[in-house]
Design a protein around this motif. Structure first.
Motif, PDB file in Angstrom:
ATOM      1  N   ARG A 217      47.635  23.161   5.454  1.00  0.00           N
ATOM      2  CA  ARG A 217      47.007  22.198   6.361  1.00  0.00           C
ATOM      3  C   ARG A 217      45.517  22.502   6.500  1.00  0.00           C
ATOM      4  O   ARG A 217      45.083  23.187   7.424  1.00  0.00           O
ATOM      5  CB  ARG A 217      47.670  22.239   7.732  1.00  0.00           C
ATOM      6  CG  ARG A 217      49.129  21.775   7.714  1.00  0.00           C
ATOM      7  CD  ARG A 217      49.697  21.729   9.105  1.00  0.00           C
ATOM      8  NE  ARG A 217      51.071  21.224   9.104  1.00  0.00           N
ATOM      9  CZ  ARG A 217      51.810  21.072  10.211  1.00  0.00           C
ATOM     10  NH1 ARG A 217      51.293  21.382  11.398  1.00  0.00           N
ATOM     11  NH2 ARG A 217      53.042  20.615  10.112  1.00  0.00           N
ATOM     12  N   PRO A 218      44.706  21.975   5.579  1.00  0.00           N
ATOM     13  CA  PRO A 218      43.259  22.187   5.693  1.00  0.00           C
ATOM     14  C   PRO A 218      42.701  21.401   6.888  1.00  0.00           C
ATOM     15  O   PRO A 218      43.340  20.491   7.414  1.00  0.00           O
ATOM     16  CB  PRO A 218      42.706  21.639   4.377  1.00  0.00           C
ATOM     17  CG  PRO A 218      43.895  21.495   3.478  1.00  0.00           C
ATOM     18  CD  PRO A 218      45.059  21.231   4.373  1.00  0.00           C
ATOM     19  N   LYS A 219      41.480  21.723   7.257  1.00  0.00           N
ATOM     20  CA  LYS A 219      40.755  20.958   8.265  1.00  0.00           C
ATOM     21  C   LYS A 219      39.901  19.920   7.539  1.00  0.00           C
ATOM     22  O   LYS A 219      38.817  20.224   7.046  1.00  0.00           O
ATOM     23  CB  LYS A 219      39.864  21.883   9.100  1.00  0.00           C
ATOM     24  CG  LYS A 219      40.631  22.909   9.919  1.00  0.00           C
ATOM     25  CD  LYS A 219      39.666  23.802  10.695  1.00  0.00           C
ATOM     26  CE  LYS A 219      40.417  24.858  11.503  1.00  0.00           C
ATOM     27  NZ  LYS A 219      39.464  25.768  12.217  1.00  0.00           N
ATOM     28  N   TYR A 220      40.392  18.689   7.477  1.00  0.00           N
ATOM     29  CA  TYR A 220      39.662  17.646   6.763  1.00  0.00           C
ATOM     30  C   TYR A 220      38.433  17.228   7.578  1.00  0.00           C
ATOM     31  O   TYR A 220      38.555  16.642   8.656  1.00  0.00           O
ATOM     32  CB  TYR A 220      40.560  16.442   6.510  1.00  0.00           C
ATOM     33  CG  TYR A 220      41.713  16.731   5.579  1.00  0.00           C
ATOM     34  CD1 TYR A 220      41.486  17.233   4.305  1.00  0.00           C
ATOM     35  CD2 TYR A 220      43.032  16.488   5.969  1.00  0.00           C
ATOM     36  CE1 TYR A 220      42.533  17.493   3.446  1.00  0.00           C
ATOM     37  CE2 TYR A 220      44.087  16.744   5.112  1.00  0.00           C
ATOM     38  CZ  TYR A 220      43.840  17.252   3.842  1.00  0.00           C
ATOM     39  OH  TYR A 220      44.882  17.502   3.000  1.00  0.00           O
ATOM     40  N   LEU A 221      37.253  17.525   7.037  1.00  0.00           N
ATOM     41  CA  LEU A 221      36.010  17.181   7.726  1.00  0.00           C
ATOM     42  C   LEU A 221      35.538  15.775   7.380  1.00  0.00           C
ATOM     43  O   LEU A 221      35.202  14.990   8.256  1.00  0.00           O
ATOM     44  CB  LEU A 221      34.915  18.190   7.371  1.00  0.00           C
ATOM     45  CG  LEU A 221      35.149  19.644   7.800  1.00  0.00           C
ATOM     46  CD1 LEU A 221      33.951  20.491   7.413  1.00  0.00           C
ATOM     47  CD2 LEU A 221      35.382  19.723   9.308  1.00  0.00           C
ATOM     48  N   HIS A 222      35.488  15.487   6.096  1.00  0.00           N
ATOM     49  CA  HIS A 222      35.024  14.185   5.625  1.00  0.00           C
ATOM     50  C   HIS A 222      35.897  13.749   4.451  1.00  0.00           C
ATOM     51  O   HIS A 222      36.402  14.583   3.691  1.00  0.00           O
ATOM     52  CB  HIS A 222      33.561  14.246   5.171  1.00  0.00           C
ATOM     53  CG  HIS A 222      32.624  14.679   6.249  1.00  0.00           C
ATOM     54  ND1 HIS A 222      32.224  13.844   7.279  1.00  0.00           N
ATOM     55  CD2 HIS A 222      31.996  15.870   6.460  1.00  0.00           C
ATOM     56  CE1 HIS A 222      31.395  14.490   8.067  1.00  0.00           C
ATOM     57  NE2 HIS A 222      31.237  15.726   7.606  1.00  0.00           N
ATOM     58  N   GLN A 223      36.046  12.439   4.300  1.00  0.00           N
ATOM     59  CA  GLN A 223      36.780  11.891   3.169  1.00  0.00           C
ATOM     60  C   GLN A 223      35.850  10.908   2.451  1.00  0.00           C
ATOM     61  O   GLN A 223      35.355   9.956   3.055  1.00  0.00           O
ATOM     62  CB  GLN A 223      38.066  11.201   3.627  1.00  0.00           C
ATOM     63  CG  GLN A 223      39.019  12.178   4.320  1.00  0.00           C
ATOM     64  CD  GLN A 223      40.427  11.625   4.466  1.00  0.00           C
ATOM     65  OE1 GLN A 223      40.839  10.745   3.712  1.00  0.00           O
ATOM     66  NE2 GLN A 223      41.169  12.155   5.426  1.00  0.00           N
ATOM     67  N   LEU A 224      35.624  11.161   1.173  1.00  0.00           N
ATOM     68  CA  LEU A 224      34.653  10.380   0.404  1.00  0.00           C
ATOM     69  C   LEU A 224      35.295   9.849  -0.871  1.00  0.00           C
ATOM     70  O   LEU A 224      36.287  10.388  -1.368  1.00  0.00           O
ATOM     71  CB  LEU A 224      33.436  11.236   0.052  1.00  0.00           C
ATOM     72  CG  LEU A 224      32.708  11.859   1.264  1.00  0.00           C
ATOM     73  CD1 LEU A 224      33.048  13.332   1.374  1.00  0.00           C
ATOM     74  CD2 LEU A 224      31.216  11.680   1.124  1.00  0.00           C
ATOM     75  N   GLY A 225      34.689   8.815  -1.430  1.00  0.00           N
ATOM     76  CA  GLY A 225      35.261   8.171  -2.604  1.00  0.00           C
ATOM     77  C   GLY A 225      34.819   8.757  -3.928  1.00  0.00           C
ATOM     78  O   GLY A 225      35.529   8.638  -4.921  1.00  0.00           O
ATOM     79  N   GLN A 226      33.648   9.396  -3.993  1.00  0.00           N
ATOM     80  CA  GLN A 226      33.096   9.835  -5.268  1.00  0.00           C
ATOM     81  C   GLN A 226      32.966  11.345  -5.330  1.00  0.00           C
ATOM     82  O   GLN A 226      32.593  11.997  -4.355  1.00  0.00           O
ATOM     83  CB  GLN A 226      31.722   9.191  -5.509  1.00  0.00           C
ATOM     84  CG  GLN A 226      31.734   7.667  -5.523  1.00  0.00           C
ATOM     85  CD  GLN A 226      32.519   7.117  -6.695  1.00  0.00           C
ATOM     86  OE1 GLN A 226      32.757   7.803  -7.683  1.00  0.00           O
ATOM     87  NE2 GLN A 226      32.937   5.853  -6.592  1.00  0.00           N
TER      88      GLN A 226
END
Length: 298
Positions: A217-226
């Motif tokens: 279970r990582p700490k998702y900071l940002h989700q990006l497309g590229q």
């Protein structure tokens, strides 16, 4: 109206200034050769050649026509050659879709290879995510696509041409950067930069699946497309990421790439095209691409 055969006969006579030699050159006898010249002169209404028993010479009108006739015959030959090359797929135009990751290394190398092996084929490039490429293929906006996921479509054929492993991208100052290799469990509760579900769904689903299977279970900071955007944030020290191995060409001063153990997932690349595409260039380009990737696996 002038005919090409008449012009060929005229040019041979004008260059040889001898009906016998011109006839031999054109693999014909003298009477029909003379007849073609007469027909040409009649259609133009001018005398092109002055001749007697001893010699033949061009009139001023004949001298003027000779230059243009050579040019017309050259254009006609080039047009015929061009039509044949296009029909055989040796020349023409092909619109090609590819993902941003492919542009880092794969597509440039393939384009360089194509420039040598299909030099008369014009490639029109379209950078698109895989889903957009499938839609572009279905609507005939592109001829061929390099995509990550073979989405079901009765209109499209897929050829698996390459696989590549995933690697870890870690800030140089991060404690994990001291390891020789990493495992998915090393990212548990770590700041992590993830592919967006909508724009980078292929990578998102595979990486999320690995984490789910191993209880990470990582700490998702940002989700990006590229991928290049993700690497940029890793370089800023904001977190770690998992990216395809081809992303290692994106060398940044604060990013270290490490092998991943305990992960069987690989990123696939498919060559995709409509199964009813009649573009003559498609078949030779597809075969060239298939051989290119087969050779580069060795």
């Amino acid at each position: 109206m002038m005919e090409l055969h008449q012009l060929r006969c005229f040019v041979a006579i004008a260059e040889e200034l001898h009906f016998g030699r011109a006839a031999i050159r054109l693999h014909m006898t003298q009477p029909p050769l003379s007849r073609q010249l007469q027909l040409l002169e009649h259609s133009l209404g001018v005398l092109l050649l002055e001749r007697n028993n001893r010699q033949a010479r061009l009139t001023p009108a004949g001298q003027a026509l000779l230059k243009d006739a050579r040019h017309i015959l050259q254009i006609a030959e080039q047009a015929g050659d061009s039509a044949r090359r296009i029909a055989h797929g040796e020349a023409g135009r092909l619109s090609l879709g590819f993902t941003a990751v492919g542009a880092y290394s794969m597509i440039p190398r393939l384009l360089s290879h194509a420039a040598q092996h299909l030099p008369d084929v014009e490639l029109v490039l379209r950078e698109q995510v895989s889903g957009a490429q499938v839609h572009a293929l279905e609507t005939e906006l592109i001829d061929i696509g390099f995509i990550r996921q073979a989405l079901p479509s009765p209109q499209i054929d897929y050829i698996l041409i390459s696989r590549e492993p995933f690697v870890a991208a870690v800030p140089y100052t991060h404690p994990l950067a001291k390891h020789q290799s990493l495992r998915p469990t090393d990212f548990d509760r770590q700041p992590f930069l993830m592919y967006a579900y909508n724009e980078g769904r292929y990578f998102h689903d595979r990486i999320a699946g690995v984490f789910a299977n191993q209880g990470v279970r990582p700490k998702y900071l940002h989700q990006l497309g590229q991928t290049h955007s993700i690497i940029g944030l890793v370089n800023a020290g904001l977190g770690c990421a998992i990216v395809p191995a081809s992303a290692q060409v994106l060398q940044m001063s604060n990013v270290i790439f490490l092998p991943l153990d305990g992960i069987a997932e690989q990123a696939e690349i498919f060559l995709a095209h409509r199964n009813d595409n009649s573009n003559p260039v498609l078949a030779p380009f597809t075969e060239m691409t298939r051989l290119f990737f087969a050779e580069n696996k060795r």
